[in-house]
Design an enzyme around this catalytic site. Structure first.
Site, mmCIF file in Angstrom:
data_model
loop_
_atom_site.group_PDB
_atom_site.id
_atom_site.type_symbol
_atom_site.label_atom_id
_atom_site.label_comp_id
_atom_site.label_asym_id
_atom_site.label_seq_id
_atom_site.Cartn_x
_atom_site.Cartn_y
_atom_site.Cartn_z
ATOM 1 C CG PHE A 1 -4.607 1.719 -5.572
ATOM 2 C CD1 PHE A 1 -5.959 2.014 -6.205
ATOM 3 C CD2 PHE A 1 -4.988 1.322 -4.647
ATOM 4 C CE1 PHE A 1 -7.187 1.652 -6.409
ATOM 5 C CE2 PHE A 1 -6.633 0.954 -4.426
ATOM 6 C CZ PHE A 1 -7.731 1.375 -5.111
ATOM 7 C CE LYS B 1 -7.052 -2.238 1.342
ATOM 8 N NZ LYS B 1 -8.812 -1.962 0.579
ATOM 9 C CG ASP C 1 -2.416 4.201 1.295
ATOM 10 O OD1 ASP C 1 -2.974 3.891 2.435
ATOM 11 O OD2 ASP C 1 -2.691 4.532 0.482
#
Length: 401
Positions: A141, A255, A226
């Site tokens: 994801f 984030k 990531d």
């Protein structure tokens, strides 16, 4: 209708139904706790998918944002501003890298990494134009743009969004042999999550990440990590790769970099890699804006102390010990994760992950389900041990009901 029901009905009447949130309407939040419009309090064990690593309303981050709000919030990259250089310098130092390319959201940062890898492949590695390949892992994801969902294996994320972007090879996560076999002279990068969050907090086999590093270095391929969810303290280290002493060619961050205050993301790499860009070839109006830089600088300063990493490591050990005790009794099948991050596979006979999440909500605890009967636990790193234990007690009660 109650205040909650009215708010939800209004939202559903006027917003696209691209999410299926739990039926709670948050009005205020502080630390690891949120309060809804009815005045009910909930322990947040999701932390905005790790965007809120430092808790709701963190005073240092709010003060940094307020101070910057009074000065200047946006210049666009048409001009310099006085927070930009410090942000790039400090983030590069935190990552042990040289150069920063700031964006806003995680998906934008992943798109930037993809563009960087392709351009590097053509200009530096000498891959023929239009032939660059990037290897990714199944169950990944990385975001929801059309390019990113083109290499997703999740039908919900991918279906009906074609035609899909070519140039990606998907191999099983954790399978180094498959990755080696997929590599060709046109491979420019490997893009993986060191821990797969959305897939259920999947930790790869020991030795896999060092193996990826060795393989990519051997084949002159960029290793892109990531760390949007796994980075910045979540796993008990600054980066998840730190647990195995691995340094990639490029970090993709987001984030928690914005502290849950503003969206901030970045690609961080060497000057040789990010130096492939020339003015006008990539950009963002809001990327690296003064407000974002001010907040992110405070996040970086907090991480430099090591306090939050240590807290995540110590509380994470406690979390996994307690969750481990739930396995073997028929209610919990498997527990995975690292630091203050866990994926808990509930026995399907007890209910779906959504149903367990709803029952926990009724007990004053907020988590999020994924992939059937899995729930994810990722509290703010500032949570107290007492509050964490309170939340775990509620989980035990729900599973025993």
């Amino acid at each position: 209708m109650s205040t909650t029901e009215t708010a939800i009905a209004s939202a559903e009447a006027h917003s696209a139904h691209n999410y299926h949130p739990l039926p709670v309407v948050v009005a205020t939040a502080e630390g690891a706790w949120m309060t809804d419009v009815e005045g009910r309090r909930y322990l947040d064990l999701l932390a905005g998918y790790s965007a809120l690593n430092f808790g709701h309303g963190n005073r240092r981050l709010i003060d940094a944002a307020k101070a910057q709000l009074e000065r200047v919030t946006l210049t666009s990259r048409a001009f310099h501003h006085d927070r930009f250089a410090d942000f790039c310098t400090e983030l590069a130092a935190l990552c042990g890298m040289e150069t920063v390319l700031p964006m806003n959201t995680g998906a934008e940062a992943v798109e930037t990494a993809v563009k960087t890898a392709r351009k590097w492949g053509y200009r530096v590695k000498g891959v023929p134009d239009g032939m660059a390949k990037i290897i990714v892992a199944s169950d990944n994801f990385h975001g929801r743009t059309t390019t990113i969902v083109s290499f997703s294996t999740d039908p919900e994320a991918r279906a009906d969004f074609g035609p899909y972007t070519p140039g990606f090879e998907i191999v099983p996560y954790g399978d180094l042999t498959a990755m080696r076999e997929a590599m060709t002279e046109n491979t420019v990068a490997v893009l993986i999550e060191p821990i797969q969050g959305e897939a259920g907090v999947l930790v790869p086999p020991a030795g896999y990440l060092p193996g990826v590093r060795e393989l990519t270095r051997e084949r002159n391929v960029l290793f892109i990590a990531d760390e949007i969810q796994s980075g910045l303290g979540r796993t008990g280290k600054t980066f998840a790769l730190d647990h195995e002493g691995v340094v990639p060619d490029m970090y993709v961050l987001g984030k928690a970099l914005g502290g849950g205050v503003v969206p901030v993301s970045a690609v961080v790499s060497s000057a040789a890699v990010l130096g492939v860009f020339r003015p006008g070839e990539h950009g963002s109006t809001f990327g690296g804006n003064p407000l974002a830089c001010a907040v992110a600088l405070e996040v970086i300063a907090m991480l430099r102390t090591g306090e939050y990493q240590q807290r995540a490591a110590e509380l994470g050990d406690h979390l996994h010990r307690e969750l481990g005790l739930l396995t073997g009794g028929g209610a919990v099948e498997t527990v995975r994760g690292r630091g203050l991050w866990a994926g808990v596979d509930i026995a399907p006979a007890l209910g779906t992950g959504r149903e367990i999440s709803e029952k926990l909500m009724e007990q004053g605890v907020l988590v999020k389900d994924t992939h059937g009967s899995t729930i994810r636990i990722a509290p703010p790193l500032v949570i107290s041990k007492e509050d964490l234990d309170w939340g775990l007690d509620r989980l035990r009660a729900v599973l025993a009901a």
